[in-house]
Write a protein that holds these residues in place. Sequence first.
Motif, PDB file in Angstrom:
ATOM      1  N   SER A 463     -23.608 -27.895   9.519  1.00 42.31           N
ATOM      2  CA  SER A 463     -24.354 -26.693   9.891  1.00 42.31           C
ATOM      3  C   SER A 463     -25.851 -26.908   9.653  1.00 42.31           C
ATOM      4  O   SER A 463     -26.680 -26.319  10.342  1.00 42.31           O
ATOM      5  N   MET A 464     -26.190 -27.771   8.709  1.00 37.42           N
ATOM      6  CA  MET A 464     -27.599 -28.004   8.414  1.00 37.42           C
ATOM      7  C   MET A 464     -28.184 -29.165   9.205  1.00 37.42           C
ATOM      8  O   MET A 464     -29.377 -29.224   9.455  1.00 37.42           O
ATOM      9  N   TYR A 465     -27.348 -30.146   9.559  1.00 40.30           N
ATOM     10  CA  TYR A 465     -27.879 -31.371  10.145  1.00 40.30           C
ATOM     11  C   TYR A 465     -27.560 -31.578  11.624  1.00 40.30           C
ATOM     12  O   TYR A 465     -28.173 -32.382  12.282  1.00 40.30           O
ATOM     13  N   TRP A 466     -26.529 -30.893  12.124  1.00 43.19           N
ATOM     14  CA  TRP A 466     -26.107 -31.192  13.484  1.00 43.19           C
ATOM     15  C   TRP A 466     -26.318 -29.995  14.391  1.00 43.19           C
ATOM     16  O   TRP A 466     -25.645 -28.963  14.246  1.00 43.19           O
ATOM     17  N   LYS A 467     -27.234 -30.165  15.324  1.00 45.12           N
ATOM     18  CA  LYS A 467     -27.622 -29.054  16.186  1.00 45.12           C
ATOM     19  C   LYS A 467     -26.468 -28.532  17.032  1.00 45.12           C
ATOM     20  O   LYS A 467     -26.374 -27.344  17.309  1.00 45.12           O
ATOM     21  N   ARG A 468     -25.596 -29.426  17.464  1.00 47.06           N
ATOM     22  CA  ARG A 468     -24.595 -29.012  18.443  1.00 47.06           C
ATOM     23  C   ARG A 468     -23.359 -28.353  17.822  1.00 47.06           C
ATOM     24  O   ARG A 468     -22.428 -27.978  18.536  1.00 47.06           O
ATOM     25  N   LEU A 469     -23.382 -28.194  16.515  1.00 45.20           N
ATOM     26  CA  LEU A 469     -22.251 -27.512  15.871  1.00 45.20           C
ATOM     27  C   LEU A 469     -22.150 -26.069  16.371  1.00 45.20           C
ATOM     28  O   LEU A 469     -23.149 -25.367  16.456  1.00 45.20           O
ATOM     29  N   THR A 470     -20.922 -25.645  16.682  1.00 45.55           N
ATOM     30  CA  THR A 470     -20.723 -24.245  17.066  1.00 45.55           C
ATOM     31  C   THR A 470     -19.681 -23.611  16.153  1.00 45.55           C
ATOM     32  O   THR A 470     -18.988 -24.308  15.402  1.00 45.55           O
ATOM     33  N   THR A 471     -19.591 -22.302  16.241  1.00 38.53           N
ATOM     34  CA  THR A 471     -18.631 -21.577  15.419  1.00 38.53           C
ATOM     35  C   THR A 471     -17.213 -22.093  15.654  1.00 38.53           C
ATOM     36  O   THR A 471     -16.448 -22.307  14.715  1.00 38.53           O
ATOM     37  N   ARG A 472     -16.880 -22.276  16.944  1.00 37.77           N
ATOM     38  CA  ARG A 472     -15.532 -22.743  17.261  1.00 37.77           C
ATOM     39  C   ARG A 472     -15.240 -24.073  16.564  1.00 37.77           C
ATOM     40  O   ARG A 472     -14.204 -24.252  15.937  1.00 37.77           O
ATOM     41  N   GLY A 473     -16.202 -25.013  16.669  1.00 36.70           N
ATOM     42  CA  GLY A 473     -16.004 -26.316  16.037  1.00 36.70           C
ATOM     43  C   GLY A 473     -15.865 -26.192  14.532  1.00 36.70           C
ATOM     44  O   GLY A 473     -14.978 -26.802  13.925  1.00 36.70           O
ATOM     45  N   ALA A 474     -16.735 -25.394  13.927  1.00 30.42           N
ATOM     46  CA  ALA A 474     -16.718 -25.279  12.471  1.00 30.42           C
ATOM     47  C   ALA A 474     -15.400 -24.682  11.983  1.00 30.42           C
ATOM     48  O   ALA A 474     -14.784 -25.180  11.041  1.00 30.42           O
ATOM     49  N   VAL A 475     -14.963 -23.615  12.641  1.00 29.23           N
ATOM     50  CA  VAL A 475     -13.766 -22.920  12.158  1.00 29.23           C
ATOM     51  C   VAL A 475     -12.507 -23.759  12.405  1.00 29.23           C
ATOM     52  O   VAL A 475     -11.683 -23.933  11.496  1.00 29.23           O
ATOM     53  N   ILE A 476     -12.382 -24.309  13.619  1.00 27.83           N
ATOM     54  CA  ILE A 476     -11.170 -25.095  13.898  1.00 27.83           C
ATOM     55  C   ILE A 476     -11.173 -26.390  13.082  1.00 27.83           C
ATOM     56  O   ILE A 476     -10.200 -26.725  12.414  1.00 27.83           O
ATOM     57  N   GLY A 477     -12.303 -27.120  13.105  1.00 32.89           N
ATOM     58  CA  GLY A 477     -12.365 -28.393  12.378  1.00 32.89           C
ATOM     59  C   GLY A 477     -12.207 -28.201  10.883  1.00 32.89           C
ATOM     60  O   GLY A 477     -11.424 -28.896  10.232  1.00 32.89           O
ATOM     61  N   GLY A 478     -12.961 -27.244  10.311  1.00 32.15           N
ATOM     62  CA  GLY A 478     -12.858 -26.987   8.878  1.00 32.15           C
ATOM     63  C   GLY A 478     -11.459 -26.528   8.497  1.00 32.15           C
ATOM     64  O   GLY A 478     -10.899 -26.949   7.478  1.00 32.15           O
ATOM     65  N   GLY A 479     -10.884 -25.665   9.343  1.00 34.70           N
ATOM     66  CA  GLY A 479      -9.521 -25.188   9.074  1.00 34.70           C
ATOM     67  C   GLY A 479      -8.521 -26.326   9.099  1.00 34.70           C
ATOM     68  O   GLY A 479      -7.634 -26.418   8.242  1.00 34.70           O
ATOM     69  N   LEU A 480      -8.685 -27.233  10.099  1.00 33.75           N
ATOM     70  CA  LEU A 480      -7.772 -28.380  10.177  1.00 33.75           C
ATOM     71  C   LEU A 480      -7.916 -29.269   8.942  1.00 33.75           C
ATOM     72  O   LEU A 480      -6.926 -29.758   8.408  1.00 33.75           O
ATOM     73  N   GLY A 481      -9.172 -29.461   8.492  1.00 31.63           N
ATOM     74  CA  GLY A 481      -9.396 -30.269   7.295  1.00 31.63           C
ATOM     75  C   GLY A 481      -8.697 -29.661   6.093  1.00 31.63           C
ATOM     76  O   GLY A 481      -8.030 -30.352   5.314  1.00 31.63           O
ATOM     77  N   LEU A 482      -8.832 -28.347   5.958  1.00 28.57           N
ATOM     78  CA  LEU A 482      -8.198 -27.628   4.848  1.00 28.57           C
ATOM     79  C   LEU A 482      -6.681 -27.800   4.890  1.00 28.57           C
ATOM     80  O   LEU A 482      -6.046 -28.178   3.898  1.00 28.57           O
ATOM     81  N   LEU A 483      -6.090 -27.556   6.074  1.00 27.13           N
ATOM     82  CA  LEU A 483      -4.635 -27.641   6.189  1.00 27.13           C
ATOM     83  C   LEU A 483      -4.146 -29.071   5.992  1.00 27.13           C
ATOM     84  O   LEU A 483      -3.116 -29.304   5.355  1.00 27.13           O
ATOM     85  N   THR A 484      -4.896 -30.052   6.555  1.00 24.07           N
ATOM     86  CA  THR A 484      -4.472 -31.444   6.405  1.00 24.07           C
ATOM     87  C   THR A 484      -4.470 -31.843   4.933  1.00 24.07           C
ATOM     88  O   THR A 484      -3.535 -32.493   4.454  1.00 24.07           O
TER      89      THR A 484
END
Lengths: 562, 83
Positions: A463-484
């Motif tokens: 969120s601080m370093y990558w301009k192209r991050l979006t809400t969808r990416g953050a929530v799905i990717g972060g959620g997948l990381g958590l579940l994995t």
Amino acid sequence: MGSVINRQRLLWALWLVVVGALVLTPQIVFADAITGSVEKRSINVSAIVLFLVFVAATLVITWWASKQNRTASDYYAAGGKITGFQNGLAISGDFMSAASFLGISALVFTSGYDGLIYSMGFLVGWPIIMFLIAERLRNLGRYTFADVASFRLGKRPVRTLSAFGSLAVVALYLIAQVVGAGKLIQLLFGLDYVIAVVAVGVLMVCYVLFGGMLATTWVQMIKAAILLFGATFMALMVLAHVDFSLEGLFQQAVDVHDNGAAIMSPGGLVDDPISAISLGLALMFGTAGLPHILMRFFTVSDAKEARKSVFVATGFIGYFYILTFIIGFGAIILVSTNPTFMDDTGAIIGGTNMVAVHLAEAVGGSLFLGFISAVAFATILAVVAGLALAGASAISHDLYAGVLKNDNADEAKEVRISKITVLVLGVVSIVLGIAFETQNVAFMVGLAFSIAASCNFPVLLLSMYWKRLTTRGAVIGGGLGLLTAIALVILGPTVWVQVFGYENAIYPYKYPALFSMAVAFIGIWLFSITDNSERARLEREAFDAQFVRSQTGLGAHGAVDH
Amino acid sequence: MARPTDDASPWQAIQRNPTFQTLVERRGRFATRLSLIMMALYFTFILLIAFAPGVLGMPLGSGTVITLGIPIGLGLIVVAIVC
């Protein structure tokens, strides 16, 4: 220009961790330092008296802090009035846990030089990572790291994810600490397990409920100072024993150690590289995603002080590691040769993790043993207080004020909800601490770090370093990381085999971070770049404004800005 | 420092500001240099452990048990603090 440099820095940080992890021995997990069954000792009076002195002093500070606390900013962030030096001391206190003090000196005691390598892998990586995020974190956030992660993204989804990431970390870490505290105190003080757990829970609630972040920070600072004092004294006594000759110290150690001269050079370090790398990733990046440590960066007035706290913390941690190295070698000379510290079979009483405690008795008598025991207890208190505050903030600031009330909550009510949460957390941790007494909780710390590294850290960093991050990416990717992370720990040897009792683990490695972090980063990347919605466009556009603020602090919440 | 006003694109104005660009560039260069020094030292150390552990295990002189690894290891901690 800036983004090129940023990407380079990121790459270096990643490389560092992969290589740093290679030197970590998988069997050395701090969590193991205070788990397993222990024998109760006879009541240690000087330890209890000294501990009561510590408790009295911290309660006076809590009372003082309660007089200072008026606003939500006072409660969550000590009003932004902590100096960089104080904050650095407090952060170093979060590192110098009972488990790391006992664990690292035990590692040096058993394998000599390898203990030094272990501390170094950690010390070198962490400051660079914190250096990358500390200033931007301070410039962008207010009370919790979710403030930063959701700065230009959808507030509700990202805050919800970050809050759950925080709560999962806090809950697991808290239970592991409370259970560890109960056992350690049984061993050191001769107190009942239940008494120890209740004492930890009640004091934790007192500090946070009445003193907020100000008291929590002071408790951590005092503990860091007395631990550094105690460790310095032990190292000096060891050096005095060898007439302040390092040559003499190492010579005597080589003479009495079973491995002889081998303790002076690197030994066989990697027996399971995948687990070693995973553990290294979890320790380094997980630490940069622990909510109670990230929260500390909001207690200073500005980004400059935040950066200063990283430097101060690094200094104290480095000094502490040098001390543990001397203490470990001192224990080889003074503890392994002294039959009073052995049981009938010739093993160290309480296990090798107790060598630092035995050394305290060897160099300073029973009074100093009491002192070090009291410090160990104080250490746990200081850490759980920070955890409780971070957990309560996730509920009150992120979920209640941010998600439920859409950032329009009444400040007094928000703080009240936070305090109720602290009470609930206290009760829950006492109940679960007692319930888990005989359970193996070693996996919990590993899981807490893995979740922090696979959910909180990637979302925060990108969120601080990558301009192209979006809400969808953050929530799905972060959620997948958590579940994995959770799934792999359950399917791995620590839960599937040791807790559920199955013969073979489905996932063969102890730590999930290598895979769960990869899942998180790839998930965030994939679901961000394929996100072509209008919202995603606006979020990317908002990056420039965020970047300017993260670099300059323009518009940041300062000490006077509330 | 004055707060940015709400004109069309205050952030872009700041981003175009040469002082801001200098700040970002300098800060970036400082961090890069710092990381580089640290990485170089650390990599050397790790590679030594991985491929030539004997080097670190070499005694400093005859008649001493202190190996080369001790000053190097402790030195790296000090460098990490100073950096």
